[in-house]
Design an enzyme around this catalytic site. Structure first.
Site, PDB file in Angstrom:
ATOM      1  N   LYS A  17       0.562  -1.174   0.172  1.00  0.00           N
ATOM      2  CA  LYS A  17      -0.107  -0.036   0.189  1.00  0.00           C
ATOM      3  C   LYS A  17       0.769   1.105  -0.077  1.00  0.00           C
ATOM      4  O   LYS A  17       0.504   2.137  -0.760  1.00  0.00           O
ATOM      5  CB  LYS A  17      -0.841   0.105   1.098  1.00  0.00           C
ATOM      6  CG  LYS A  17      -1.807   1.385   1.390  1.00  0.00           C
ATOM      7  CD  LYS A  17      -2.622   1.233   2.394  1.00  0.00           C
ATOM      8  CE  LYS A  17      -2.295   1.441   3.614  1.00  0.00           C
ATOM      9  NZ  LYS A  17      -1.841   3.029   3.869  1.00  0.00           N
ATOM     10  N   ASP A  49      -6.576   0.521   0.968  1.00  0.00           N
ATOM     11  CA  ASP A  49      -7.024   0.737   2.341  1.00  0.00           C
ATOM     12  C   ASP A  49      -8.367   0.281   2.870  1.00  0.00           C
ATOM     13  O   ASP A  49      -9.100  -0.401   1.865  1.00  0.00           O
ATOM     14  CB  ASP A  49      -6.509   2.203   2.752  1.00  0.00           C
ATOM     15  CG  ASP A  49      -7.399   3.092   2.219  1.00  0.00           C
ATOM     16  OD1 ASP A  49      -8.450   2.793   1.469  1.00  0.00           O
ATOM     17  OD2 ASP A  49      -6.997   4.211   2.265  1.00  0.00           O
TER      18      ASP A  49
END
Length: 207
Positions: free
Chosen positions: A128, A146
């Site tokens: 991420k 997320d």
């Protein structure tokens, strides 16, 4: 639902303004690139707002201050993981500062996934965070997965229950492929789709 948001002139203008800022970052110097990397280090396991506030507290000290000073500043800013992140910032600075843009640009220009793999060698940077960094310096072919994106995909029936805190690399890539399919259907890059979904989930474009 999402298509109407993407086509909304007001929202689209705000998103594209943010995209232009990321493209300007791509042309910026090493200091800007390392600042964006530091932001992504701080964002891991924290809210964007908390990370952004901590970054502003640190200012230009990310470029030269020692670990003790950085730790103290993060603690005074009430940033939660001040010990760990101070260590990560110093480690990243020693490992890549001064050559970050030089090493990542040719990789990302040819293959953004390869650039992401390279960034995974930095302590504190996961899938991420690496995707987030690349998007913030003007590369839009990777998804920043997320909890907001997970919640969105679950609500539209694209995925089942998923624990965002324990995403394996293969699971991340699998979810990314789902988002890429949605982005392709909307004729936008997945890194830009992220901004529209973020706006839908939070009513802000600050990511």
């Amino acid at each position: 639902m999402l298509r109407s948001l993407v086509q909304n002139p007001r929202v689209r203008a705000r998103v594209l303004e943010r995209v232009d800022e990321f493209r300007l970052n791509n042309l910026s110097n090493e200091e800007v690139w390392f600042r964006e990397l530091t932001l992504c280090l701080l964002t891991a396991n924290s809210s964007f707002i908390s990370a952004y506030q901590a970054l502003n507290c640190l200012g230009d000290k990310i470029y030269y201050a020692n670990e003790e000073v950085i730790r103290s500043i993060l603690k005074s800013c009430k940033y939660r993981f001040y010990n760990l992140k101070a260590k990560y910032i110093i480690m990243a600075r020693e490992k890549v500062y001064g050559k970050l843009k030089e090493e990542i640009t040719p990789l990302a220009d040819s293959d953004q996934q390869l650039a992401r793999e390279k960034l995974l060698n930095i302590k504190g940077i996961g899938m991420k965070e690496a995707s987030h960094f690349l998007r913030n310096v003007g590369y839009f072919d990777l998804a920043i997965i997320d909890r907001h994106l997970i919640d969105f995909m679950r609500r539209i029936g694209a995925i089942g229950e998923t624990n965002v805190k324990h995403l394996s690399k293969s699971r991340y890539i699998s979810l990314e492929s789902v988002l890429k399919s949605i982005a392709l259907n909307l004729n936008i890059s997945v890194g830009i789709l992220d901004l529209f979904i973020w706006y839908k989930e939070t009513n802000t474009i600050v990511k």
